[in-house]
Scaffold this motif. Structure first.
Motif, PDB file in Angstrom:
ATOM      1  N   ARG A 297       0.822  -1.415   0.078  1.00 30.51           N
ATOM      2  CA  ARG A 297      -0.064  -0.156  -0.096  1.00 30.51           C
ATOM      3  C   ARG A 297       0.840   1.214  -0.128  1.00 30.51           C
ATOM      4  O   ARG A 297       0.387   2.289  -0.700  1.00 30.51           O
ATOM      5  CB  ARG A 297      -0.925   0.119   1.494  1.00 30.51           C
ATOM      6  CG  ARG A 297      -2.016  -0.906   1.083  1.00 30.51           C
ATOM      7  CD  ARG A 297      -2.746  -1.015   0.051  1.00 30.51           C
ATOM      8  NE  ARG A 297      -3.230   0.261  -0.510  1.00 30.51           N
ATOM      9  CZ  ARG A 297      -3.596   0.237  -1.752  1.00 30.51           C
ATOM     10  NH1 ARG A 297      -3.607  -0.487  -2.723  1.00 30.51           N
ATOM     11  NH2 ARG A 297      -3.710   1.684  -2.512  1.00 30.51           N
ATOM     12  N   LEU A 298       2.079   1.201   0.565  1.00 26.83           N
ATOM     13  CA  LEU A 298       2.829   2.740   0.721  1.00 26.83           C
ATOM     14  C   LEU A 298       3.320   3.067  -0.339  1.00 26.83           C
ATOM     15  O   LEU A 298       3.304   4.223  -0.794  1.00 26.83           O
ATOM     16  CB  LEU A 298       4.040   2.224   1.783  1.00 26.83           C
ATOM     17  CG  LEU A 298       3.950   2.145   3.329  1.00 26.83           C
ATOM     18  CD1 LEU A 298       5.401   2.148   3.695  1.00 26.83           C
ATOM     19  CD2 LEU A 298       3.137   3.619   3.613  1.00 26.83           C
ATOM     20  N   ILE A 299       3.349   1.995  -1.318  1.00 31.57           N
ATOM     21  CA  ILE A 299       3.809   2.356  -2.848  1.00 31.57           C
ATOM     22  C   ILE A 299       2.988   3.404  -3.387  1.00 31.57           C
ATOM     23  O   ILE A 299       3.334   4.265  -4.262  1.00 31.57           O
ATOM     24  CB  ILE A 299       4.177   1.149  -3.640  1.00 31.57           C
ATOM     25  CG1 ILE A 299       5.347   0.467  -3.110  1.00 31.57           C
ATOM     26  CG2 ILE A 299       4.410   1.454  -5.091  1.00 31.57           C
ATOM     27  CD1 ILE A 299       5.674  -1.005  -3.657  1.00 31.57           C
ATOM     28  N   VAL A 300       1.739   3.069  -3.133  1.00 31.59           N
ATOM     29  CA  VAL A 300       0.814   3.863  -3.799  1.00 31.59           C
ATOM     30  C   VAL A 300       0.247   5.052  -3.079  1.00 31.59           C
ATOM     31  O   VAL A 300       0.063   6.319  -3.408  1.00 31.59           O
ATOM     32  CB  VAL A 300      -0.448   3.130  -4.286  1.00 31.59           C
ATOM     33  CG1 VAL A 300      -1.622   3.811  -4.926  1.00 31.59           C
ATOM     34  CG2 VAL A 300      -0.170   2.076  -5.379  1.00 31.59           C
ATOM     35  N   ASP A 301      -0.054   4.920  -1.682  1.00 26.41           N
ATOM     36  CA  ASP A 301      -0.514   6.059  -1.053  1.00 26.41           C
ATOM     37  C   ASP A 301       0.309   6.840  -0.594  1.00 26.41           C
ATOM     38  O   ASP A 301      -0.039   8.185  -0.270  1.00 26.41           O
ATOM     39  CB  ASP A 301      -1.217   4.954   0.221  1.00 26.41           C
ATOM     40  CG  ASP A 301      -2.105   4.160  -0.175  1.00 26.41           C
ATOM     41  OD1 ASP A 301      -2.794   4.359  -1.239  1.00 26.41           O
ATOM     42  OD2 ASP A 301      -2.552   3.287   0.815  1.00 26.41           O
ATOM     43  N   GLN A 302       1.705   6.672  -0.437  1.00 30.65           N
ATOM     44  CA  GLN A 302       2.757   7.569   0.090  1.00 30.65           C
ATOM     45  C   GLN A 302       3.662   8.471  -1.060  1.00 30.65           C
ATOM     46  O   GLN A 302       4.036   7.382  -1.888  1.00 30.65           O
ATOM     47  CB  GLN A 302       3.483   7.058   1.142  1.00 30.65           C
ATOM     48  CG  GLN A 302       4.269   8.030   1.938  1.00 30.65           C
ATOM     49  CD  GLN A 302       4.711   7.140   3.219  1.00 30.65           C
ATOM     50  OE1 GLN A 302       4.104   6.544   4.036  1.00 30.65           O
ATOM     51  NE2 GLN A 302       6.121   7.291   3.437  1.00 30.65           N
ATOM     52  N   VAL A 303       3.814   9.527  -1.133  1.00 30.32           N
ATOM     53  CA  VAL A 303       4.776  10.111  -2.074  1.00 30.32           C
ATOM     54  C   VAL A 303       6.247   9.914  -1.740  1.00 30.32           C
ATOM     55  O   VAL A 303       7.149   9.120  -2.409  1.00 30.32           O
ATOM     56  CB  VAL A 303       4.451  11.361  -2.267  1.00 30.32           C
ATOM     57  CG1 VAL A 303       5.178  12.165  -3.440  1.00 30.32           C
ATOM     58  CG2 VAL A 303       3.089  11.720  -2.602  1.00 30.32           C
ATOM     59  N   GLY A 304       6.602  10.690  -0.462  1.00 30.33           N
ATOM     60  CA  GLY A 304       8.166  10.612  -0.169  1.00 30.33           C
ATOM     61  C   GLY A 304       8.220   9.542   0.924  1.00 30.33           C
ATOM     62  O   GLY A 304       7.340   9.069   1.525  1.00 30.33           O
ATOM     63  N   ALA A 305       9.650   9.320   1.348  1.00 26.53           N
ATOM     64  CA  ALA A 305       9.886   8.447   2.329  1.00 26.53           C
ATOM     65  C   ALA A 305       9.291   9.000   3.796  1.00 26.53           C
ATOM     66  O   ALA A 305       9.368  10.204   4.198  1.00 26.53           O
ATOM     67  CB  ALA A 305      11.310   8.297   2.439  1.00 26.53           C
ATOM     68  N   GLY A 306       8.830   8.172   4.749  1.00 29.71           N
ATOM     69  CA  GLY A 306       8.341   8.459   5.878  1.00 29.71           C
ATOM     70  C   GLY A 306       9.275   7.905   7.060  1.00 29.71           C
ATOM     71  O   GLY A 306      10.405   7.331   6.838  1.00 29.71           O
ATOM     72  N   GLU A 307       8.791   7.904   8.357  1.00 34.09           N
ATOM     73  CA  GLU A 307       9.474   7.157   9.368  1.00 34.09           C
ATOM     74  C   GLU A 307       9.397   5.560   9.496  1.00 34.09           C
ATOM     75  O   GLU A 307       8.284   5.011   8.792  1.00 34.09           O
ATOM     76  CB  GLU A 307       8.766   7.693  10.995  1.00 34.09           C
ATOM     77  CG  GLU A 307       8.774   8.860  11.134  1.00 34.09           C
ATOM     78  CD  GLU A 307      10.416   9.505  11.007  1.00 34.09           C
ATOM     79  OE1 GLU A 307      10.755  10.544  10.292  1.00 34.09           O
ATOM     80  OE2 GLU A 307      11.193   8.916  11.599  1.00 34.09           O
ATOM     81  N   PRO A 308      10.215   4.948   9.947  1.00 31.06           N
ATOM     82  CA  PRO A 308      10.130   3.406  10.062  1.00 31.06           C
ATOM     83  C   PRO A 308       8.759   2.915  10.762  1.00 31.06           C
ATOM     84  O   PRO A 308       8.328   3.708  11.724  1.00 31.06           O
ATOM     85  CB  PRO A 308      11.305   3.082  10.822  1.00 31.06           C
ATOM     86  CG  PRO A 308      12.277   4.211  10.653  1.00 31.06           C
ATOM     87  CD  PRO A 308      11.307   5.273  10.537  1.00 31.06           C
ATOM     88  N   LEU A 309       8.277   2.017  10.209  1.00 31.37           N
ATOM     89  CA  LEU A 309       6.909   1.482  10.692  1.00 31.37           C
ATOM     90  C   LEU A 309       7.039   0.378  11.735  1.00 31.37           C
ATOM     91  O   LEU A 309       6.108  -0.406  12.129  1.00 31.37           O
ATOM     92  CB  LEU A 309       5.824   1.392   9.727  1.00 31.37           C
ATOM     93  CG  LEU A 309       5.558   2.762   8.714  1.00 31.37           C
ATOM     94  CD1 LEU A 309       4.769   2.203   7.557  1.00 31.37           C
ATOM     95  CD2 LEU A 309       4.985   3.782   9.661  1.00 31.37           C
ATOM     96  N   GLY A 310       8.045  -0.251  11.721  1.00 30.68           N
ATOM     97  CA  GLY A 310       8.353  -1.300  12.539  1.00 30.68           C
ATOM     98  C   GLY A 310       7.943  -1.283  13.875  1.00 30.68           C
ATOM     99  O   GLY A 310       8.347  -0.297  14.591  1.00 30.68           O
ATOM    100  N   ARG A 311       7.484  -2.164  14.649  1.00 28.93           N
ATOM    101  CA  ARG A 311       7.141  -2.387  15.910  1.00 28.93           C
ATOM    102  C   ARG A 311       7.392  -3.728  16.417  1.00 28.93           C
ATOM    103  O   ARG A 311       7.488  -4.701  15.670  1.00 28.93           O
ATOM    104  CB  ARG A 311       5.496  -1.974  16.197  1.00 28.93           C
ATOM    105  CG  ARG A 311       5.246  -0.702  15.638  1.00 28.93           C
ATOM    106  CD  ARG A 311       5.823   0.327  16.576  1.00 28.93           C
ATOM    107  NE  ARG A 311       5.324   1.793  15.944  1.00 28.93           N
ATOM    108  CZ  ARG A 311       6.228   2.513  15.073  1.00 28.93           C
ATOM    109  NH1 ARG A 311       7.250   1.973  14.568  1.00 28.93           N
ATOM    110  NH2 ARG A 311       5.657   3.505  14.716  1.00 28.93           N
TER     111      ARG A 311
END
Ligand code: ING
Length: 315
Positions: A297-311
């Motif tokens: 989903r990130l590939i389509v929904d997000q434009v630039g790099a964001g924060e790491p999402l790992g938990r």
């Protein structure tokens, strides 16, 4: 696997001088179209912005650029000969040029023309590199963001000349999304033209990396998307600014099947078998069997790099 033969030619252009006329540039394209046809090509790929010098390297007003370097009709008086010759010889072609649309908007455009000389498809460049401000201390400008709108029609594949043919332009080749949009439409062949300066105006990048990135991009794209690629350079020293050559035909295996040796007008050719891609599409890159879009989903929904999402795992 039943063979699907397709004669693929790429016509690399050497420099087009700032003062060179469209008629002169078209004559060079015309000669290479004839050579491609004589070598059995079903289609020939011409470069990006193939009718003029690479004008985004110059600072001028949009009005000046549009008056001097854009086409308001395609075919126009100077380019009609390419369409007539395509019909005469039964060869299709890809042509890159600067377009003023019917709505008066500027695009960095390519067209796909079939063996009857009919335009079957148009692509307007999506990934515009460079800048829109004047950089007076730079050795040259790269003003595609100033002179062109972002393409408004997206990425498509057209069924023509017994093949599924997609198009892109230059910087598009550096973005994996370009290729996946085309392989998700069943492309057999992707045609693209490019004008790639060997000098980076933003930082002192070693010039050998330009050719490496050009080739590694196309070879991985061809393999990962099971497509044949015809990539045509405008090459050489244009008005003192150097553009890389390296026009290539790449097979779905990722292997380079033909590569230009010069930085001048040069036709390369490969008698391709489109079925070579079919094998990879049925096995290692069977998109339907192996892709998991629910995890992309990130590939389509997000434009630039964001924060790491790992938990940390909770169970
Ligand atoms: N030219 C270049 C290209 O993408 C570029 C611009 C070169 C961008 C190298 C980034 C790195 O090949 C065009 N016309 O897109």
């Amino acid at each position: 696997m039943k063979k699907r033969p397709f004669g693929l030619a790429v016509a690399q252009l050497g420099p087009i001088d700032k003062e060179e006329s469209r008629a002169s540039a078209v004559q060079r394209l015309h000669e290479m179209m004839r050579e491609a046809a004589s070598r059995g090509a079903d289609m020939v790929v011409f470069p990006e912005l193939a009718l003029t010098t690479f004008f985004p390297r110059y600072w001028m007003t949009e009005q000046e650029a549009q008056a001097r370097y854009f086409e308001r009709t395609m075919p126009g008086p100077e380019t009609q000969i390419l369409f007539d010759t395509a019909r005469e010889l039964g060869i299709g072609f890809y042509l890159g040029y600067a377009e003023i649309s019917a709505q008066g908007r500027p695009y960095n455009t390519s067209i796909l023309v079939d063996k009857n000389g009919d335009i079957v498809g148009r692509y307007r460049k999506v990934h515009l590199p460079g800048h829109s401000d004047h950089k007076p201390t730079a050795p040259f400008q790269h003003l595609e963001k100033k002179y062109f709108d972002v393409g408004n029609e997206g990425f498509f594949v057209w069924e023509t000349m017994q093949a599924n043919i997609g198009m892109c332009l230059c910087n598009d080749r550096r973005w994996p999304e370009t290729w996946r949009m085309l392989s998700l439409q069943g492309a057999d062949i992707v045609a693209l033209g490019y004008n790639t300066p060997s000098v980076n105006i933003h930082w002192p990048e070693p010039t050998h990396l330009r050719m490496l990135h050009h080739l590694v991009t196309l070879q991985s794209a061809a393999y990962q998307n099971c497509v044949w690629i015809g990539a045509a350079a405008k090459a050489g020293l244009e008005d003192g600014s150097h553009l890389i050559g390296g026009s290539v035909i790449v097979a779905p295996t990722g292997e380079i099947m033909a590569q230009a040796q010069s930085e001048d007008d040069e036709v390369i050719f490969c008698q391709a078998d489109l079925a070579l891609g079919d094998t990879f599409k049925q096995h290692v890159f069977n998109l339907a069997a192996h892709r998991r879009p629910e995890h992309y989903r990130l590939i389509v929904d997000q434009v630039g790099a964001g924060e790491p999402l790992g938990r940390a795992p909770v169970d």
